[in-house]
Design an enzyme around this catalytic site. Structure first.
Site, PDB file in Angstrom:
ATOM      1  N   PHE A 153      53.377  49.234  63.327  1.00 27.23           N
ATOM      2  CA  PHE A 153      52.937  48.493  64.515  1.00 27.23           C
ATOM      3  C   PHE A 153      52.298  47.161  64.161  1.00 27.23           C
ATOM      4  O   PHE A 153      52.177  46.281  65.017  1.00 27.23           O
ATOM      5  CB  PHE A 153      51.987  49.347  65.360  1.00 27.23           C
ATOM      6  N   LYS A 154      51.919  46.976  62.905  1.00 26.79           N
ATOM      7  CA  LYS A 154      51.259  45.722  62.528  1.00 26.79           C
ATOM      8  C   LYS A 154      52.173  44.509  62.720  1.00 26.79           C
ATOM      9  O   LYS A 154      51.702  43.393  62.845  1.00 26.79           O
ATOM     10  CB  LYS A 154      50.715  45.823  61.113  1.00 26.79           C
ATOM     11  N   ASP A 155      53.478  44.755  62.761  1.00 35.36           N
ATOM     12  CA  ASP A 155      54.405  43.655  63.066  1.00 35.36           C
ATOM     13  C   ASP A 155      54.126  43.027  64.424  1.00 35.36           C
ATOM     14  O   ASP A 155      54.367  41.837  64.620  1.00 35.36           O
ATOM     15  CB  ASP A 155      55.852  44.159  63.061  1.00 35.36           C
TER      16      ASP A 155
END
Ligand SMILES: *Cc1c(COP(=O)(O)O)cnc(C)c1O
Length: 496
Positions: free
Chosen positions: A111-113
């Site tokens: 999810f860090k994208d």
């Protein structure tokens, strides 16, 4: 919109300044001076827009020194279909009152994208706005996901350079492979002989070395940070709470105006804090459920009001949540103390010197009104992955499973069956060895990570993210392993 430090000792600054700097000079975190409001009609209208336009609606409220066109350029580049597919954040209905928001369709399958694809665009524009002429050097210490997502976001971004340090024995095979094959003219990756704490300490020492930074400044370099203390990483995360809400309306699960719950697998408290900001902006949220693994410092805090980091650290199968000091909690404390910067600074000082702090009962009550905390052990995590797959044919990774199981605990305790969105933070393939074990105890999990991808695919038919598959054939470009005490030297050599 201007920004203040949670510790109150700096001037009001613009969003561009907050993003360029990362951390406030007094050691605090930048927070918006007030919270902008969206009306239900505006929220509802997002339902007919693509994700990029939903993002603009939210970002415009906070990043008032950016024009709408500028933001459109940023989000269009960040969330393009070649990076995220047609729908960047699908809400998958798993059962009647539970949807899973898949936040891992970006290039690194975590999810860090969602934030790190956008941050470089916001940062380079912020630098222009604040008159920063130096090349910005992003230093990252990573336990796995942040490093790769930051590399992928900053690779070949004009005016920036990125250097990542990872503990050479402390990341998963796939995570390591993702980092050491990273391409780009401005990227550098080092393995550290040591653990994540050694890497993080090294980066903090470099940031704190004022002689070094002034020497590098003269040579045209400034340091900045890509971790979630940076407002530019937090603000993109607010968007998907709104997006999930309008998609739940579209799916016929709720009516506009209904309150829903979110459950968030939590480490540094960045993701869930974004949900809290969404609620403060007017999104109808009943409860935010904070899910932890065996490193349950946040569960204890929400239940007792005492934050105590003096405890054993566990290495778990949900490693991105293995954290004892959740930096973004400072931003929540600022809000629930009615912006009492003195009190917040005092908590943080106590945490540093004594290892714990306790909030008073009024503050605790306010936190408990908004948040529910639960933690999930290793066995429960695996049990949930296996059971949800067998009941619903839905395959989830270990972090998402922690959230799912925490939701079950909440529902059991409260009998609240409100429609709830589970935030899914990683592709199951990123942790395929643990997921395989969860699906079948007797499974012989291979030492070869690529064999595990194939095995999981054969078992479930779920598509392997193509970029992950391609890693096997990519050349290794970053083989250097260095002692933890030579990180500064490595930075200097790399820049000069
Ligand atoms: C970083 C991360 C988390 C924790 O998010 P925070 O914002 O640090 O609370 C959860 N799951 C995965 C897969 C992550 O990479």
């Amino acid at each position: 919109m201007l920004y203040v430090s949670t510790r109150g000792k700096t001037d009001l600054v613009s969003a561009a300044h907050a993003i360029t700097r990362g951390l406030a000079n007094d050691g605090g975190l930048f927070v918006p001076q007030n919270i902008p409001q969206l009306r239900m009609a505006d929220i509802k209208a997002m339902g007919n827009k693509p994700y990029t336009e939903r993002a603009i609606d939210v970002l415009l409220q906070f990043l008032t020194d950016f024009s709408e066109d500028e933001l459109r350029e940023c989000v269009t580049a960040a969330y393009s279909a070649d990076k995220f597919g047609e729908n960047p954040v699908p809400l998958v209905q798993v059962n009647d009152n539970t949807g899973v928001l898949e936040l891992w369709h970006g290039p690194t399958s975590a999810f860090k994208d969602m934030a790190l694809q956008l941050l470089p665009h916001l940062l380079t524009r912020s630098m222009k706005k604040t008159g920063e002429v130096n090349k910005v050097v992003i230093l990252v210490a990573t336990s796995g996901d942040t490093g790769k997502a930051a590399l992928e976001g900053f690779a070949d971004v004009e005016g920036t350079q990125i250097i990542v340090f990872y503990p050479c024995e402390g990341v998963s095979d796939i995570q390591k492979r993702q980092m050491i094959t990273q391409q780009g003219k401005n990227v550098k990756v080092f393995g550290i002989e040591g653990n994540f704490d050694d890497a993080q300490r090294g980066v903090k020492e470099i940031f704190g070395n004022t002689d070094l930074s002034s020497e590098l400044c003269k040579k045209g370099f400034s340091f900045s940070s890509a971790n979630s203390i940076n407002w530019g990483r937090l603000v993109p995360q607010i968007v998907y709470y709104f997006s999930a809400y309008v998609d739940a309306i579209k799916a016929g699960k709720i009516q506009a105006g209904d309150s829903i719950n979110f459950v968030v697998p939590t480490g540094n408290f960045g993701d869930i804090l974004a949900g809290y900001y969404a609620k403060l902006m007017g999104l109808p949220v009943e409860r935010l459920l904070c899910a932890s693994n065996s490193n349950n410092v946040l569960t204890d805090f929400i239940n007792t009001g005492t934050y105590d980091k003096r405890r054993e650290f566990f290495k778990t199968i949900s490693p991105s949540m293995d954290i004892l000091v959740s930096s973004n909690l400072e931003r929540l404390l600022y809000n629930v103390t009615d912006c009492d910067a003195v009190e917040v600074a005092d908590y943080m000082k106590r945490l540093n010197t004594e290892g714990f702090y306790q909030v008073d009962s009024d503050v605790l009550k306010r936190i408990q009104r908004e948040f529910f905390g639960a933690w999930v052990d290793e066995l429960e995590t695996k049990e949930a992955i296996g059971r949800i797959y067998s009941d619903y044919k839905y395959l989830m990774d270990t972090h998402t499973a922690v959230a799912w199981r925490a939701l079950e605990k909440y529902r059991f305790l409260t009998s609240d069956d409100t429609y709830t969105v589970v935030l899914s933070t990683a592709s199951p393939y990123k942790f395929s060895d643990s997921v395989l074990e969860a699906l079948d105890d007797s499974q012989n999990v291979s030492k070869d990570p690529f064999a595990n991808l194939q095995e999981l695919n054969a078992k479930t038919g779920v598509e392997i993210p193509p970029r992950m598959l391609a890693l096997e054939d990519l050349p290794v470009l970053h083989e250097e392993i260095i002692p933890a005490n030579e990180m500064e030297l490595a930075v200097v050599k790399n820049l000069l």
